[in-house]
Design an enzyme around this catalytic site. Structure first.
Site, short mmCIF file in Angstrom:
data_model
loop_
_atom_site.label_atom_id
_atom_site.label_comp_id
_atom_site.label_asym_id
_atom_site.label_seq_id
_atom_site.Cartn_x
_atom_site.Cartn_y
_atom_site.Cartn_z
N GLY A 203 0.93 -1.55 -0.28
CA GLY A 203 -0.20 -0.26 0.05
C GLY A 203 1.08 0.95 -0.25
O GLY A 203 1.89 0.81 -0.26
N ASN A 204 0.30 2.30 0.17
CA ASN A 204 1.34 3.96 0.11
C ASN A 204 0.08 5.10 1.19
O ASN A 204 -0.64 4.44 1.87
CB ASN A 204 0.74 4.42 -0.72
CG ASN A 204 -0.14 4.67 -1.69
OD1 ASN A 204 -0.85 5.42 -1.19
ND2 ASN A 204 -1.07 4.21 -3.06
N ARG A 205 0.77 5.56 1.60
CA ARG A 205 0.48 6.67 2.40
C ARG A 205 -0.52 7.77 2.23
O ARG A 205 -0.65 8.10 3.06
CB ARG A 205 2.06 7.07 2.93
CG ARG A 205 2.79 6.98 4.07
CD ARG A 205 3.53 7.22 4.06
NE ARG A 205 5.12 6.75 4.36
CZ ARG A 205 5.22 5.85 5.46
NH1 ARG A 205 4.61 6.79 6.40
NH2 ARG A 205 6.70 5.94 5.80
N SER A 206 -1.11 7.30 0.94
CA SER A 206 -2.35 8.62 1.03
C SER A 206 -3.36 8.12 1.80
O SER A 206 -4.00 7.30 2.02
CB SER A 206 -2.58 7.85 -0.56
OG SER A 206 -3.98 9.62 -0.80
#
Ligand code: CTP
Length: 434
Positions: A203-206
């Site tokens: 995933g990512n931090r958005s």
């Protein structure tokens, strides 16, 4: 500012107490005008204590002050939350049987309705016609949220989060233009998750804040908004249709489906470029020795695909709309992975692709140079570039950015609320819509 809070008789009347607090705590003078039915749900003492003003549902109290005319005429904003099917009908037809409907007839200020009712009532042709009438007259009618209703049933009809109704009201009070009225826009937000096994993902931090700000501001400017939200935990923006997705593949399907008849698409989501080539059906167990490597496969580039679809649609525009359109080749591995079942997108009108396509680019270095290259590569009209890294942009309420414009000069947006950046984006989008 003088705000009239109209409350009609639905179970969501108790939520109006929170809306009232948001107004009073931000310095507004609020006069609550409930209907008789609303007082069955929340009593007059509650409204009087929270607002610090007298409360009545009748035109017969304090007649010497002519409240049925004075309250409406003096208001800077009237917001009716919750607005029942009954109050929408009475407002649309100009009935004046109580203080609230009198106030609606005498108000010359903006009026916001936040309907809440059962799905059947909201979708009934009578209610649809009343909402249409009120909108034609310039009232802001916020589409209800989808979710759990009074009983065990769910569907469209829920009162949006009071904080979100408050945001819409503030924007109406500030007099922002409703220059997207009648337009359909699609906003993607959040960050995709690509499953490794049933419990783990890439995933990512958005956080989705920028996309949600875009959706909220577009609703306030009058647009019909589809918000494709990837793993966002923020409250739904009032009035937006929220489609929840998890992976890049799901996000692609939802965005392409909504984009088919949209005027503009804004890709604010952080989409994973890669996903694990294999999704393990069972949780990967810790074993002695070296862990197994995770191999990656490429995800479709949705933004580039939108640009290609639009280019093809425009090139083919003179021909009549008939057959299903094959997808552009986005990489041979995609079809093999089953991301594009059948290899076709649903039948749709040629030339029905969005007039304006907007991308976002989060860069850690060489921000402008990378952004310019990306704008050209992805074939979009606008690209919002910002620098990310520790403490910058992700998860924060503020942002600074440069909006790169195809064939035009870049627009600098100073550090400020993500709503301010969203408004600059919609200014540029609105200027490009025919
Ligand atoms: N995007 C997309 N599909 C992808 C990846 C990105 O639609 N598979 C969109 C994003 O929503 C964003 C824009 O493309 O609007 C730019 O995303 P970014 O990750 O910066 O672009 P990439 O092409 O992945 O470039 P980079 O090599 O910098 O990661």
């Amino acid at each position: 500012m003088k705000v009239v809070l109209g409350v009609s008789g639905g179970i969501a009347a108790y939520k109006a107490c929170e809306l009232l607090r948001l107004f009073t705590e931000s310095g507004h003078e609020v006069r609550v005008v409930p209907t008789r039915e609303a007082l069955k749900f929340v009593g007059a003492p509650t409204w009087a204590a929270l607002s610090g003003n007298p409360v009545s549902a009748e035109v017969w109290d304090d007649v010497h002050e002519v409240p049925h005319v004075r309250i409406g005429k003096q208001a800077d904003l009237v917001v009716v939350a919750p607005a029942t099917a009954d109050v929408l009908a009475r407002a649309a037809h100009g009935l004046a049987g109580d203080l609230l409907t009198n106030t609606l007839l005498t108000a010359t200020c903006p009026v916001v309705f936040a309907p809440a009712m059962h799905t059947e009532m909201w979708q009934h042709p009578a209610t649809r016609a009343n909402v249409e009438t009120l909108r034609e007259r310039g009232a802001v009618v916020i589409d209800p949220a989808v979710g759990r209703l009074t009983g065990a049933d769910t569907g469209p009809g829920r009162l949006p989060d009071p904080a979100e109704i408050f945001e819409v009201c503030l924007r109406v009070l500030r007099g922002r233009p409703r220059d997207l009225a009648g337009r359909k826009v699609v906003v993607s937000a959040g960050g995709t998750r690509e499953a490794i096994d049933p419990v783990r993902y890439l995933g990512n931090r958005s956080s989705g804040r920028q996309g949600y700000a875009l959706a909220r501001t577009a609703v306030a400017r009058g647009a019909e908004v589809t918000l494709v939200a990837a793993n966002v935990t923020l409250p739904d923006p009032a009035g937006a249709k929220v489609v929840r997705v998890e992976s890049a593949s799901e996000l692609r399907d939802a965005v392409l489906a909504a984009a088919a008849d949209a005027d503009a698409v804004v890709m604010a989501a952080a989409v994973a470029d890669f996903r694990p080539a294999t999704r393990h059906e069972a949780k990967i167990k810790k074993t002695d020795g070296e862990p197994e490597p995770i191999f990656l496969a490429k995800n479709p580039d949705i933004l580039a695909e939108l640009g290609t679809l639009r280019r093809e649609a425009r090139a083919a525009q003179p021909r009549p709309a008939t057959a299903a359109q094959p997808l552009p080749a986005a990489g041979p591995e995609l079809a093999a992975d089953g991301l594009e079942p059948g290899g076709v997108v649903p039948r749709r009108e040629r030339g029905a692709y969005p007039e304006v396509i907007v991308g976002f680019a989060a860069e850690t270095h060489d921000v402008l140079a990378n952004g310019q290259a990306k704008l050209a590569r992805k074939g979009c009209d606008l690209l919002v570039v910002n620098q990310v890294g520790e403490g910058l942009a992700f998860g924060t309420p503020d942002n600074a950015a440069t909006v790169l414009v195809a064939g035009g000069d870049p627009v600098e947006v100073p550090f400020g609320p993500k709503e301010a950046l969203a408004d600059v984006v919609w200014d540029l989008v609105a200027a490009r819509l025919p």
